[in-house]
Design an enzyme around this catalytic site. Sequence first.
Site, PDB file in Angstrom:
ATOM      1  N   MET A 186       0.846  -1.196   0.000  1.00 37.07           N
ATOM      2  CA  MET A 186       0.000   0.000   0.000  1.00 37.07           C
ATOM      3  C   MET A 186       0.884   1.249   0.000  1.00 37.07           C
ATOM      4  O   MET A 186       0.432   2.333   0.374  1.00 37.07           O
ATOM      5  CB  MET A 186      -0.942  -0.017   1.209  1.00 37.07           C
ATOM      6  CG  MET A 186      -1.914  -1.195   1.172  1.00 37.07           C
ATOM      7  SD  MET A 186      -3.443  -0.927   2.064  1.00 37.07           S
ATOM      8  CE  MET A 186      -2.856  -0.600   3.700  1.00 37.07           C
ATOM      9  N   LEU A 204       6.672   3.053   1.607  1.00 34.96           N
ATOM     10  CA  LEU A 204       7.606   1.926   1.678  1.00 34.96           C
ATOM     11  C   LEU A 204       8.722   2.167   2.685  1.00 34.96           C
ATOM     12  O   LEU A 204       9.219   3.283   2.849  1.00 34.96           O
ATOM     13  CB  LEU A 204       8.205   1.669   0.298  1.00 34.96           C
ATOM     14  CG  LEU A 204       7.183   1.350  -0.805  1.00 34.96           C
ATOM     15  CD1 LEU A 204       7.906   1.030  -2.108  1.00 34.96           C
ATOM     16  CD2 LEU A 204       6.239   0.222  -0.412  1.00 34.96           C
ATOM     17  N   HIS A 227       9.476  -3.516   3.333  1.00 32.18           N
ATOM     18  CA  HIS A 227       9.056  -3.771   1.953  1.00 32.18           C
ATOM     19  C   HIS A 227      10.273  -4.085   1.076  1.00 32.18           C
ATOM     20  O   HIS A 227      10.214  -4.955   0.207  1.00 32.18           O
ATOM     21  CB  HIS A 227       8.349  -2.527   1.372  1.00 32.18           C
ATOM     22  CG  HIS A 227       7.090  -2.137   2.084  1.00 32.18           C
ATOM     23  ND1 HIS A 227       7.003  -1.027   2.890  1.00 32.18           N
ATOM     24  CD2 HIS A 227       5.867  -2.715   2.098  1.00 32.18           C
ATOM     25  CE1 HIS A 227       5.770  -0.931   3.370  1.00 32.18           C
ATOM     26  NE2 HIS A 227       5.068  -1.931   2.920  1.00 32.18           N
ATOM     27  N   SER A 281       6.835  -0.400  10.329  1.00 32.48           N
ATOM     28  CA  SER A 281       5.463  -0.293   9.842  1.00 32.48           C
ATOM     29  C   SER A 281       5.274   1.097   9.263  1.00 32.48           C
ATOM     30  O   SER A 281       5.828   2.079   9.787  1.00 32.48           O
ATOM     31  CB  SER A 281       4.484  -0.499  11.003  1.00 32.48           C
ATOM     32  OG  SER A 281       3.206  -0.011  10.637  1.00 32.48           O
ATOM     33  N   SER A 282       4.464   1.180   8.210  1.00 30.01           N
ATOM     34  CA  SER A 282       4.209   2.492   7.597  1.00 30.01           C
ATOM     35  C   SER A 282       3.516   3.427   8.581  1.00 30.01           C
ATOM     36  O   SER A 282       3.574   4.650   8.429  1.00 30.01           O
ATOM     37  CB  SER A 282       3.328   2.330   6.358  1.00 30.01           C
ATOM     38  OG  SER A 282       3.932   1.432   5.466  1.00 30.01           O
TER      39      SER A 282
HETATM   40  O1  PAF Z   1       0.057  -5.667   3.761  1.00 27.79           O
HETATM   41  C1  PAF Z   1      -0.390  -4.779   3.006  1.00 27.79           C
HETATM   42  O2  PAF Z   1       0.280  -3.779   2.729  1.00 27.79           O
HETATM   43  C2  PAF Z   1      -1.786  -4.924   2.413  1.00 27.79           C
HETATM   44  O3  PAF Z   1      -2.644  -5.540   3.309  1.00 27.79           O
HETATM   45  C3  PAF Z   1      -1.787  -5.652   1.068  1.00 27.79           C
HETATM   46  C4  PAF Z   1      -1.310  -7.091   1.180  1.00 27.79           C
HETATM   47  C5  PAF Z   1      -0.897  -4.901   0.072  1.00 27.79           C
HETATM   48  C6  PAF Z   1      -3.209  -5.675   0.491  1.00 27.79           C
HETATM   49  O4  PAF Z   1      -3.722  -4.394   0.323  1.00 27.79           O
END
Ligand code: PAF
Length: 271
Positions: A24, A27, A31, A179-180
Amino acid sequence: MLIARTLPDLRAALTGDIGFVPTMGALHEGHLALIAAAKRAGGKVAASIFVNPKQFGPNEDFSRYPRTEASDLEKLAAAGCHVVWLPDVATMYPDDAATMITLEGPALRWEGAVRPGHFAGVATVVAKLFGQVRPTRAYFGEKDFQQVQVIRRMVADLLLPVEVIAIPTVRETDGLALSSRNRFLSAEDRAKAPALFAALQAAATSIRGGADITETLAKACHYLMNSGLVPDYFSLVDAGSLEPLQAFTHPARILAAAKLGPVRLLDNIAV
Ligand code: PAF
């Protein structure tokens, strides 16, 4: 790096063996660890950025979820990602869309109970992204351990031709899982936040050493409250079904969520 904003662009860019990292955006190193794992496996690496409205409840933080597209694209390019998929809401949820995935099993408890509809939104968007990107492998962070089990279950139940790969949580040096949403912690709350992983480590050590499970989990909750966090749950579960365990059987996991100011911290540990 190719940036695809329409399905024809995406299809033209992607064929063959694909490692996929759905995100989402906003980043961070967690990620980028998924991208690195996808790169190590070979083939093309695709990432998506889509803040999925269907996985946010009516009183949750959809509108203020961080959106940092320009810097995300820089990070993905620097990490060697080949294709980024940036769909819009109309592509993911056309007006005449009539299908959502319903879930049971590992989706029911924990985050599923605290955030009704959350995992249905996650599973639906991930299934759609799999249909668009058609990856060979898809990478998810173990920080959202329940999400990984929900997606594994969905992939098995719907016979989706993709391998789900979970990558260990990336942490700050003091143990806080990246975490974002950590950016919303005040300096004071940020100083308290490592208590969650400290509690998980202490509880896992005690349970491995044969301590009483109920007492250990209760002690962890007290420790969190004394540290200024408000636990939603702190539970020993079967690592596959996510059903609570009264006695220690292998493989087990402790799942935890706690409120800290405006943020809900999520974390887990293998036992
Ligand atoms: O973990 C996330 O960032 C979200 O839940 C995902 C897997 C991209 C689905 O929107």
